[in-house]
Scaffold this motif. Structure first.
Motif, mmCIF file in Angstrom:
data_model
loop_
_atom_site.group_PDB
_atom_site.id
_atom_site.type_symbol
_atom_site.label_atom_id
_atom_site.label_comp_id
_atom_site.label_asym_id
_atom_site.label_seq_id
_atom_site.Cartn_x
_atom_site.Cartn_y
_atom_site.Cartn_z
ATOM 1 N N LEU A 100 0.777 -1.181 -0.033
ATOM 2 C CA LEU A 100 -0.072 0.051 -0.067
ATOM 3 C C LEU A 100 0.766 1.312 0.103
ATOM 4 O O LEU A 100 0.589 2.134 -0.707
ATOM 5 C CB LEU A 100 -0.672 0.044 1.174
ATOM 6 N N GLY A 101 1.703 1.228 0.768
ATOM 7 C CA GLY A 101 2.796 2.520 0.973
ATOM 8 C C GLY A 101 3.202 3.072 -0.227
ATOM 9 O O GLY A 101 3.276 3.931 -0.472
ATOM 10 N N ALA A 102 3.821 2.079 -0.835
ATOM 11 C CA ALA A 102 4.652 2.170 -2.062
ATOM 12 C C ALA A 102 3.680 2.567 -3.339
ATOM 13 O O ALA A 102 3.911 3.420 -3.828
ATOM 14 C CB ALA A 102 5.426 0.812 -2.531
ATOM 15 N N GLU A 103 2.477 2.091 -3.420
ATOM 16 C CA GLU A 103 1.669 2.199 -4.223
ATOM 17 C C GLU A 103 1.086 3.595 -4.153
ATOM 18 O O GLU A 103 1.171 4.477 -4.887
ATOM 19 C CB GLU A 103 0.001 1.357 -4.367
ATOM 20 N N VAL A 104 0.672 3.998 -2.823
ATOM 21 C CA VAL A 104 0.240 5.291 -2.475
ATOM 22 C C VAL A 104 1.509 6.367 -3.139
ATOM 23 O O VAL A 104 1.182 7.487 -3.667
ATOM 24 C CB VAL A 104 -0.112 5.617 -1.318
ATOM 25 N N ALA A 105 2.666 6.235 -2.868
ATOM 26 C CA ALA A 105 3.811 6.861 -2.845
ATOM 27 C C ALA A 105 3.886 7.332 -4.376
ATOM 28 O O ALA A 105 4.356 8.341 -4.728
ATOM 29 C CB ALA A 105 4.994 6.341 -2.158
ATOM 30 N N LEU A 106 3.772 6.200 -4.999
ATOM 31 C CA LEU A 106 3.847 6.485 -6.575
ATOM 32 C C LEU A 106 2.653 6.846 -7.104
ATOM 33 O O LEU A 106 2.923 7.840 -7.919
ATOM 34 C CB LEU A 106 4.050 4.946 -7.204
ATOM 35 N N ASP A 107 1.569 6.936 -6.587
ATOM 36 C CA ASP A 107 0.311 7.542 -7.096
ATOM 37 C C ASP A 107 0.380 9.070 -6.799
ATOM 38 O O ASP A 107 -0.313 9.851 -7.706
ATOM 39 C CB ASP A 107 -0.959 6.907 -6.313
ATOM 40 N N LEU A 108 0.849 9.462 -5.830
ATOM 41 C CA LEU A 108 0.948 10.742 -5.443
ATOM 42 C C LEU A 108 2.359 11.400 -5.665
ATOM 43 O O LEU A 108 2.324 12.310 -5.004
ATOM 44 C CB LEU A 108 0.571 10.890 -4.063
ATOM 45 N N HIS A 109 3.104 10.620 -6.329
ATOM 46 C CA HIS A 109 4.385 11.569 -6.520
ATOM 47 C C HIS A 109 4.356 12.754 -7.254
ATOM 48 O O HIS A 109 5.201 13.619 -7.043
ATOM 49 C CB HIS A 109 5.502 10.285 -7.157
ATOM 50 N N LYS A 110 3.399 12.984 -7.920
ATOM 51 C CA LYS A 110 3.561 14.078 -8.383
ATOM 52 C C LYS A 110 2.957 15.540 -7.753
ATOM 53 O O LYS A 110 2.841 16.581 -8.057
ATOM 54 C CB LYS A 110 2.453 14.180 -9.653
ATOM 55 N N THR A 111 2.365 15.091 -6.554
ATOM 56 C CA THR A 111 1.706 16.035 -5.734
ATOM 57 C C THR A 111 3.071 16.941 -5.116
ATOM 58 O O THR A 111 3.824 16.115 -4.017
ATOM 59 C CB THR A 111 0.808 15.534 -4.806
ATOM 60 N N SER A 123 4.754 19.262 -2.378
ATOM 61 C CA SER A 123 4.979 19.665 -1.050
ATOM 62 C C SER A 123 4.548 18.459 -0.130
ATOM 63 O O SER A 123 4.119 18.746 1.028
ATOM 64 C CB SER A 123 4.069 20.911 -0.528
ATOM 65 N N ILE A 124 4.567 17.342 -0.665
ATOM 66 C CA ILE A 124 4.257 16.370 0.317
ATOM 67 C C ILE A 124 5.303 15.193 -0.060
ATOM 68 O O ILE A 124 6.081 14.784 -1.167
ATOM 69 C CB ILE A 124 2.913 15.570 0.200
ATOM 70 N N VAL A 125 5.730 14.274 0.977
ATOM 71 C CA VAL A 125 6.223 13.102 0.841
ATOM 72 C C VAL A 125 5.414 11.848 1.537
ATOM 73 O O VAL A 125 5.067 12.119 2.560
ATOM 74 C CB VAL A 125 7.806 13.002 1.534
ATOM 75 N N VAL A 126 5.471 10.788 0.928
ATOM 76 C CA VAL A 126 4.732 9.530 1.350
ATOM 77 C C VAL A 126 5.727 8.746 1.407
ATOM 78 O O VAL A 126 6.430 8.050 0.598
ATOM 79 C CB VAL A 126 3.737 8.972 0.538
ATOM 80 N N ARG A 127 5.915 7.959 2.757
ATOM 81 C CA ARG A 127 6.805 6.810 3.037
ATOM 82 C C ARG A 127 5.817 5.756 3.869
ATOM 83 O O ARG A 127 4.717 5.950 4.337
ATOM 84 C CB ARG A 127 7.777 7.492 4.134
ATOM 85 N N HIS A 128 6.414 4.641 3.798
ATOM 86 C CA HIS A 128 6.007 3.330 4.749
ATOM 87 C C HIS A 128 6.722 2.720 5.724
ATOM 88 O O HIS A 128 8.069 2.803 5.235
ATOM 89 C CB HIS A 128 5.069 2.582 3.656
ATOM 90 N N THR A 129 6.137 2.148 6.528
ATOM 91 C CA THR A 129 7.059 1.434 7.312
ATOM 92 C C THR A 129 6.047 0.020 7.561
ATOM 93 O O THR A 129 4.803 0.101 7.167
ATOM 94 C CB THR A 129 7.487 1.896 8.423
ATOM 95 N N PHE A 130 6.594 -1.109 7.917
ATOM 96 C CA PHE A 130 5.934 -2.272 8.231
ATOM 97 C C PHE A 130 5.566 -2.447 9.804
ATOM 98 O O PHE A 130 6.511 -1.696 10.657
ATOM 99 C CB PHE A 130 6.723 -3.473 7.588
ATOM 100 N N SER A 131 4.800 -3.175 10.308
ATOM 101 C CA SER A 131 4.452 -3.494 11.564
ATOM 102 C C SER A 131 5.584 -4.196 12.324
ATOM 103 O O SER A 131 5.484 -4.077 13.531
ATOM 104 C CB SER A 131 3.046 -4.182 11.802
#
Ligand code: FAD
Length: 537
Positions: A176-187, A189-197
């Motif tokens: 999910l995290g990687a998908e959202v980061a790629l989907d929103l990469h053009k936005t 002023s934001i950065v999307v990262r992910h981590t696992f449990s």
């Protein structure tokens, strides 16, 4: 009658590559490329195409980073490129990283095939993560998991204008995290990262229980746990709503591309010559149907040409088992293929090439290229399908021709060796098995055929007549399996061969086969004297 239309059209989001644009598009490109190498006649490729199109649409927003493409290796002019790239099975997926340099090792990296759009996307992300682990893929957003147990490093190495970070905490082996980061990469002023449990320190520090959780963080490390929810789309909505409250906006649209279709006329002017051609085709089709189970020289030659050009000469260096199979294949062709003198000399030249310790596919391609010149007198017909022609280019064609070729060879080996007690009953079947195992581009078909040969004890066939019947039985088993399959040509549904009306005696009253009559029928239908040339009745 020209084949060669692939499984993708310009209306799809899949980029269509050919020998003419491959280097220009893929080499030294600022984007990476994920390319499917396929064969338009291969059933597996046909079943695969819808999910490949769906992937291209699904990740269209990433196309400034990675392009999803396809190249049809069954097209004559692409064969040399597929040989250079050592494509041995279809479909094959290869990833070519950004700024890929042309050179002897430009083979790309094999990417695992999924079954549907979701698994394709996950395998692609696995590759992108591997790229970043290996120090490439710098154009992608950071797809490596965030490893710190506090949030103070989320803005490390981000552009100065980055105002918000979104951290997605998810279960291991999810994307999910990687998908959202790629989907929103053009936005901006934001950065999307992910981590696992398994980053338990972070989970404890911020009292995170449910997964996945989305956390927003500003530059002063103020954070907020946003409503957690499961899907890629839902998480994007959560982020979009958050940004909207801050008067910012998500940009995930690809720039609209104007596609020039060339249709500026309101009225479609019918092309009379193509109407006349279409009528002639229909008439020919009817005539062929009326002729029943006959073999056309044109289908045998077209199958042979395809097999030599696209399946054998596309192997860069033929050695070992493959080389032995090639020699055996050429040997039975020289004995039984219905060629004139020019054709015999051609097969002999190929056999001489194959008699060395190893042979380069390109050397064979050169012999074939010369044989295809108009004045060479090797082939009697243009490279087109006749009885094997499908109602559209992705149906029938080569696999139909290959079946016919091997039925023809089993029957002719049986006919010619009728008084030869010492003839090898597996002369043709062994070669077919070796060919399908080593060269047949439809990987799935090859696996099934090898399994069937083992299950149906092909090696226990003890006479040449039984080998004719074994292949008939094997082919009918495949027909049964594929009946109603999506790869079936609606105009040529699969049936148990031969049809009752073509051979009433082939079936007993209780609907079992009368093998004596079936053998008689096969020997007639595939006999050398019954091979038809177009125009002969
Ligand atoms: P085909 O099945 O190709 O038959 C061609 C012609 O052979 C028919 O028109 C008929 O005249 C004749 N014929 C039909 N049955 C017999 C028979 N029993 N004996 C003698 N002559 C016959 N596709 C898959 O999707 N999955 C597979 O696992 C698969 N395995 C294959 C294995 C091999 C070795 C080959 C050569 C092909 C395989 N294919 C497979 C392709 C598939 O069998 C068909 O070739 C393809 O779907 C085209 O079908 P078609 O309608 O042209 O008829």
């Amino acid at each position: 009658f020209l084949d060669g239309q692939g499984l993708y059209s310009p209306d799809d989001d899949v980029v269509i590559l050919t020998v003419h644009n491959f280097n220009k598009e893929v080499m030294r490109s600022p984007q990476a490329w994920l390319v499917e190498f396929y064969n338009s006649w291969c059933g597996f490729c046909q079943r695969f195409a819808p999910s490949w199109k769906a992937l291209a649409t699904d990740v269209k927003g990433w196309s400034d980073l990675v392009r999803v493409a396809a190249l049809d290796c069954s097209v004559d002019e692409n064969a040399g490129l597929c040989r250079e790239l050592e494509i041995m099975a279809y479909p094959t997926l290869r990833y070519f990283h950004e700024n890929y340099q042309p050179g002897p090792q430009t083979l790309g990296v094999v990417v695992q095939k999924g079954d549907d759009v979701v698994s394709h996307r996950h395998f692609l992300i696995q590759r992108l993560v591997a790229e970043q682990t290996e120090g490439r893929g710098t154009m992608y957003p950071n797809l490596l998991p965030y490893i710190h147990s506090d949030i103070s490093h989320l803005f490390d190495s981000t552009p100065v204008g980055t105002q918000y970070a979104f951290l997605i905490i998810e279960k291991p082996d999810t994307y999910l995290g990687a998908e959202v980061a790629l989907d929103l990469h053009k936005t901006p002023s934001i950065v999307v990262r992910h981590t696992f449990s398994n980053n338990t320190g972070l989970l404890n520090n911020y009292a995170i229980g449910r997964l996945p959780t989305v956390m927003s963080v500003d530059r002063s490390n103020n954070y907020q746990l946003l409503a957690s929810s499961g899907s890629r789309q839902e998480i994007k909505t959560v982020i979009a709503n958050f940004l909207q409250n801050k008067h910012l906006r998500v940009t995930d649209e690809s720039p609209k591309q104007e596609i020039f279709t060339g249709k500026w006329l309101d009225v479609e002017v019918p092309d009379m010559s193509s109407l006349i051609q279409e009528r002639a085709r229909q008439a020919l089709k009817e005539r062929i149907k009326l002729m029943g189970d006959v073999v056309f020289q044109m289908d045998l030659e077209t199958a042979l040409r395809y097999s030599l050009k696209h399946e054998i000469a596309t192997v860069k260096m033929i050695t070992g088992e493959k080389l032995q199979v090639l020699r055996d294949y050429l040997n039975i062709l020289r004995k039984y293929f219905p060629f004139g003198r020019g054709g015999q000399l051609f097969l002999t030249e190929l056999a001489m090439k194959a008699s060395t310790e190893q042979v380069q596919g390109s050397d064979l391609a050169e012999v074939i290229r010369r044989a295809e010149q108009e004045d060479s007198q090797v082939f009697s017909s243009p490279q087109q399908w006749l009885a094997c022609r499908g109602s559209s280019p992705s149906y029938r064609g080569y696999p139909c021709g290959l079946w016919k070729l091997f039925h023809y060879l089993t029957v002719n080996s049986a006919e010619r060796n009728i008084n030869n007690n010492r003839a090898n009953p597996l002369e043709i079947l062994d070669v077919m098995h070796g060919y399908v195992k080593n060269f047949f581009g439809c990987h799935d078909c090859s696996q099934h055929f090898q399994e069937m040969a083992a299950k149906r004890e092909m090696r226990n066939v003890s006479s040449l007549d039984s080998s004719v019947l074994w292949l008939w039985m094997a082919h009918n088993e495949v027909n049964k399996r594929l009946s109603g399959d999506q790869t079936e040509d609606p105009e040529y549904p699969k049936y148990q061969f031969p049809l009752k009306e073509r051979c009433p005696l082939c079936r007993n009253n209780n609907n079992t086969w009368n093998l004596v009559e079936v053998l008689r029928y096969l020997k007639h239908a595939y006999s050398n004297i019954n091979v038809r040339y177009i125009g002969s009745d």
